[in-house]
Design a protein around this motif. Structure first.
Motif, PDB file in Angstrom:
ATOM      1  N   GLY A  99     -27.770  61.624  16.105  1.00  0.00           N
ATOM      2  CA  GLY A  99     -26.819  62.713  15.996  1.00  0.00           C
ATOM      3  C   GLY A  99     -25.476  62.246  15.481  1.00  0.00           C
ATOM      4  O   GLY A  99     -25.091  61.090  15.667  1.00  0.00           O
ATOM      5  N   LYS A 100     -24.800  63.142  14.806  1.00  0.00           N
ATOM      6  CA  LYS A 100     -23.441  62.862  14.355  1.00  0.00           C
ATOM      7  C   LYS A 100     -22.539  63.942  14.932  1.00  0.00           C
ATOM      8  O   LYS A 100     -22.713  65.126  14.645  1.00  0.00           O
ATOM      9  N   ILE A 101     -21.605  63.507  15.763  1.00  0.00           N
ATOM     10  CA  ILE A 101     -20.616  64.431  16.307  1.00  0.00           C
ATOM     11  C   ILE A 101     -19.438  64.404  15.343  1.00  0.00           C
ATOM     12  O   ILE A 101     -18.701  63.425  15.285  1.00  0.00           O
ATOM     13  N   LYS A 102     -19.300  65.466  14.559  1.00  0.00           N
ATOM     14  CA  LYS A 102     -18.175  65.543  13.636  1.00  0.00           C
ATOM     15  C   LYS A 102     -16.900  65.824  14.413  1.00  0.00           C
ATOM     16  O   LYS A 102     -15.871  65.201  14.188  1.00  0.00           O
ATOM     17  N   THR A 103     -16.988  66.788  15.320  1.00  0.00           N
ATOM     18  CA  THR A 103     -15.855  67.161  16.156  1.00  0.00           C
ATOM     19  C   THR A 103     -16.357  67.597  17.516  1.00  0.00           C
ATOM     20  O   THR A 103     -17.295  68.391  17.595  1.00  0.00           O
ATOM     21  N   MET A 104     -15.749  67.084  18.558  1.00  0.00           N
ATOM     22  CA  MET A 104     -15.943  67.624  19.894  1.00  0.00           C
ATOM     23  C   MET A 104     -14.576  67.619  20.556  1.00  0.00           C
ATOM     24  O   MET A 104     -13.943  66.576  20.680  1.00  0.00           O
TER      25      MET A 104
END
Length: 176
Positions: A99-104
């Motif tokens: 997974g790639k969390i671009k923004t959290m």
């Protein structure tokens, strides 16, 4: 929808299905003071040979934890008793365990957290790992209350500002 301890004021979404993909867009759920707006797209069949197949999620939420007390145990709700309406923004992609969390972004009354990076095997605690995860946080009493059981004897000051870059897993963590 009306349950004994929960009422859903609004639920709507646009759904598109094709032979290759499912898209749930303009999702809007409202209950009490909580609102969730989200978009989700996913292939109907994740194909390991096709590296363009991935699950994509985007969400903007205002969540009052008290609105969801019907679904959570009292011991779980105790962690969020003092939280008011909390803002959650997330944008991420996920493909075959990666997974790639671009923004959290998570903001409570006195705490905030912004994170991004790569995660692997998030559904298996024995294999979960992360790479180049960046975290910027301002930890006030809201987050401190949740962290206290994990910190054991470490006492945090009333407010902590944290900037961290990390890679690792639950057995070995590299942090800067």
């Amino acid at each position: 929808t009306q349950l004994p301890g929960f009422s859903l004021k609004e639920a709507k979404a646009d759904i598109r299905l094709s032979r290759n993909q499912m898209v749930l867009s303009k999702l809007h759920l409202a209950s009490g003071r909580s609102e969730i707006h989200a978009d989700l797209s996913a292939p109907n069949n994740l194909n390991p040979e096709n590296d363009t197949d991935h699950i994509e999620i985007g969400a903007q939420c205002l969540i009052d934890p008290k609105d969801f007390g019907y679904f959570l145990s009292d011991s779980m709700m105790n962690h969020f008793n003092d939280w008011g309406v909390t803002e959650l923004i997330a944008e991420a992609t996920y493909y075959l365990g990666q997974g790639k969390i671009k923004t959290m972004s998570l903001k409570t009354g006195n705490s905030q957290l912004h994170a991004g990076g790569m995660v692997s095997e998030v559904f298996d605690l024995n294999k979960i790992s992360w790479q180049e995860m960046t975290v910027h946080a301002s930890i006030g009493s809201d987050f401190k209350w949740i962290l206290t059981p994990f910190l054991r004897t470490i006492n945090l000051p009333p407010v902590v500002t944290l900037q961290l870059k990390s890679s690792g897993n639950l057995k070995k963590i590299d942090a800067d």
